[in-house]
Design an enzyme around this catalytic site. Structure first.
Site, PDB file in Angstrom:
ATOM      1  N   SER A 107      32.769  52.913  35.758  1.00  0.00           N
ATOM      2  CA  SER A 107      32.779  53.427  37.124  1.00  0.00           C
ATOM      3  C   SER A 107      32.851  52.320  38.148  1.00  0.00           C
ATOM      4  O   SER A 107      33.045  52.572  39.323  1.00  0.00           O
ATOM      5  CB  SER A 107      31.521  54.272  37.374  1.00  0.00           C
ATOM      6  OG  SER A 107      30.361  53.479  37.217  1.00  0.00           O
ATOM      7  N   GLY A 108      32.677  51.084  37.727  1.00  0.00           N
ATOM      8  CA  GLY A 108      32.903  49.968  38.639  1.00  0.00           C
ATOM      9  C   GLY A 108      31.693  49.540  39.431  1.00  0.00           C
ATOM     10  O   GLY A 108      31.819  48.784  40.378  1.00  0.00           O
ATOM     11  N   CYS A 109      30.509  49.996  39.071  1.00  0.00           N
ATOM     12  CA  CYS A 109      29.328  49.609  39.836  1.00  0.00           C
ATOM     13  C   CYS A 109      28.669  48.361  39.272  1.00  0.00           C
ATOM     14  O   CYS A 109      27.747  47.823  39.864  1.00  0.00           O
ATOM     15  CB  CYS A 109      28.319  50.755  39.875  1.00  0.00           C
ATOM     16  SG  CYS A 109      28.914  52.158  40.824  1.00  0.00           S
ATOM     17  N   GLY A 110      29.107  47.901  38.110  1.00  0.00           N
ATOM     18  CA  GLY A 110      28.579  46.670  37.551  1.00  0.00           C
ATOM     19  C   GLY A 110      29.658  45.618  37.545  1.00  0.00           C
ATOM     20  O   GLY A 110      30.540  45.599  38.379  1.00  0.00           O
ATOM     21  N   ILE A 177      31.885  58.570  41.275  1.00  0.00           N
ATOM     22  CA  ILE A 177      30.697  57.795  40.933  1.00  0.00           C
ATOM     23  C   ILE A 177      30.978  56.302  40.998  1.00  0.00           C
ATOM     24  O   ILE A 177      30.050  55.492  41.045  1.00  0.00           O
ATOM     25  CB  ILE A 177      30.168  58.165  39.529  1.00  0.00           C
ATOM     26  CG1 ILE A 177      31.246  57.925  38.467  1.00  0.00           C
ATOM     27  CG2 ILE A 177      29.669  59.595  39.509  1.00  0.00           C
ATOM     28  CD1 ILE A 177      30.736  58.092  37.050  1.00  0.00           C
TER      29      ILE A 177
END
Length: 465
Positions: A107-110, A177
């Site tokens: 989702s690209g949040c890390g 998300i």
């Protein structure tokens, strides 16, 4: 690539951050969160580029290889070296490296995974030599529109949103998300809908990373605005691509990290020699209660109008029949000298009380403040006693400029019982601003829309115009 005036950041230096405090831009100290690309080579094979925070990169590299199934124990790592300065990691492991690695796109949040270094993906944005500039008000409106559109966040939280703003409305909107996925969704909508995003504002709810900056550049977006912070690599990429990067857009404030001239010209000093006047003496018969006191943006309706007027004028006056009713406003309040004479009585009282030679008046039920139009009207006041724009329905005397020189003629009209605002216009120099000229600045003539009835108020409050 052309440059905007005032873009003085030198290569390798962190560009100065400017803070907009609701009135003007001024230097501020804020360091964006750091982000680095790390080109990973394993057994001599260029495997991937990791985008991450710069601390403890050896843990990141080892963990990435473990999660890819390339190592099972520390003993499988023969050598592991990381050079942050060059953005490179070199590893030798036991066994062979596959010809290709199939990444799982998260989702690209890390830490993101990419097979090219962000920054090369964006194409340079064509920078205007002078205007059209982005006003602070447009950024605030864009963020408010994004918040209204974010239904999923209100329902469950934990979701990011982004939109493409054209200066008047959200052209496109997406939720996901993952922060990066919202940009991809917008790009897809634009592609399938045949929409050109060049020159639009990308407004986002989350942190702006290097990948998001590069994607925005590839779409021709000229401004990125976020509720939170950008990374330092995003700042660098936006600087190179000519994108104005704005962060922490909250309340009536924000930070500008790159190419501030797009904002600086719009966030100009207040209009000199003119007092801003809010007319709040109406009976609100159709609304059923005082329009000025209706809830809006966490306060009262008139407070939102006052904030916008305060950004434009050194002095703001409220003309009202009941000064105590608006004692929460941090400005002077004046009552009519000629009671019962409607808006003309309020304009007269404010003009007499003004510390300036001219006043600009707006009714308290006209919330669509258009700063560029107001500045234009005020600039014409040197050549006339009254500057009044034309709307679709005719003259708009409650969105006009008046000089103190009209006081004697205005008082004659009031003493004669003439309460129409235009009743004295035939005896003074009036500069009419044609509708065509108004529409070049305010295409929809939004500045002249007033809120009279409950259904109009609800529609405006909920973002329907």
């Amino acid at each position: 690539m052309s440059r905007l005036p005032g873009d003085d950041a030198k290569g390798g230096d962190a560009p100065p951050v400017l803070r907009y405090d609701g009135r003007r831009l001024s230097p501020a100290h804020h360091l964006p969160v750091r982000e680095v690309p790390v080109a990973l080579t394993v057994n001599g094979v260029a495997l991937a580029t990791l985008i991450a925070s710069p601390h403890d990169l050896h843990f990141l590299v080892a963990g990435f290889l473990r999660m890819q199934g390339l190592v099972r124990s520390a003993g499988d790592l023969l050598t592991l070296s990381v050079c942050e300065d060059f953005g490179a990691a070199s590893v030798r492991i036991r066994g062979d490296v596959p010809d290709r690695v199939t990444p799982t796109f998260t989702s690209g949040c890390g830490a993101g995974i990419s097979f090219h270094v962000p920054g090369s993906a964006g194409r340079p944005v064509q920078l205007p030599a002078a205007g059209p500039f982005v006003s602070p008000e447009s950024l605030f409106s864009a963020m408010e529109a994004l918040a209204r559109a974010s239904e999923s966040y209100r329902g469950s939280g934990g979701i990011h949103s982004a939109g493409a703003w054209d200066g008047e409305r959200l052209l496109l909107f997406a939720e996901d998300i993952g922060r990066h996925n919202t940009i991809d969704r917008i790009a897809g909508q634009a592609l399938l809908g045949g929409i050109d995003l060049s020159g639009t504002i990308l407004v986002a709810s989350g942190r702006v990373s290097s990948e998001m900056a590069a994607k925005a550049g590839s779409l021709g977006i000229s401004v990125i605005a976020s509720r939170t912070s950008p990374t330092d690599l995003a700042v660098r990429i936006c600087g190179e691509l000519g994108i104005t990067l704005v962060g922490y857009v909250r309340g009536r404030r924000f930070n500008v990290y790159t190419h501030p001239a797009r904002i600086a010209a719009a966030a100009a000093e207040r209009i000199p020699g003119v007092t801003g006047v809010i007319l709040a003496g109406g009976r609100s018969t159709r609304m059923g209660s005082d329009k000025a006191l209706l809830p809006y943006q966490g306060g009262r309706f008139i407070e939102a109008i006052h904030r916008r007027m305060e950004e434009l004028f050194e002095e703001v006056i409220v003309a009202t029949g009941e000064t105590d009713r608006y004692d929460f406003l941090p400005c002077r309040r004046v009552t009519d000298i000629y009671p019962g004479m409607g808006a003309l009585g309020g304009i007269h009282a404010a003009l007499r009380a003004s510390g300036s030679g001219k006043i600009f008046v707006v009714a308290c039920d006209m919330p669509h403040i258009a700063p560029d139009l107001i500045r234009r009207l005020c600039s014409l006041a040197e050549e006339a006693d009254v500057v009044v724009p034309e709307g679709e329905g005719g003259l708009e005397p409650l969105h006009a400029v008046y000089r103190k020189g009209v006081l004697p003629v205005m008082e004659d009209a009031l003493r004669d019982g003439q309460c129409g605002v235009v009743s004295f216009f035939d005896r003074v120099r009036v500069r009419r601003v044609p509708l065509a000229e108004v529409e070049r600045i305010d295409p929809c003539c939004s500045a002249f829309r007033n809120i009279n009835a409950p259904e109009e108020y609800y529609r405006f409050r909920d973002g329907g115009g």
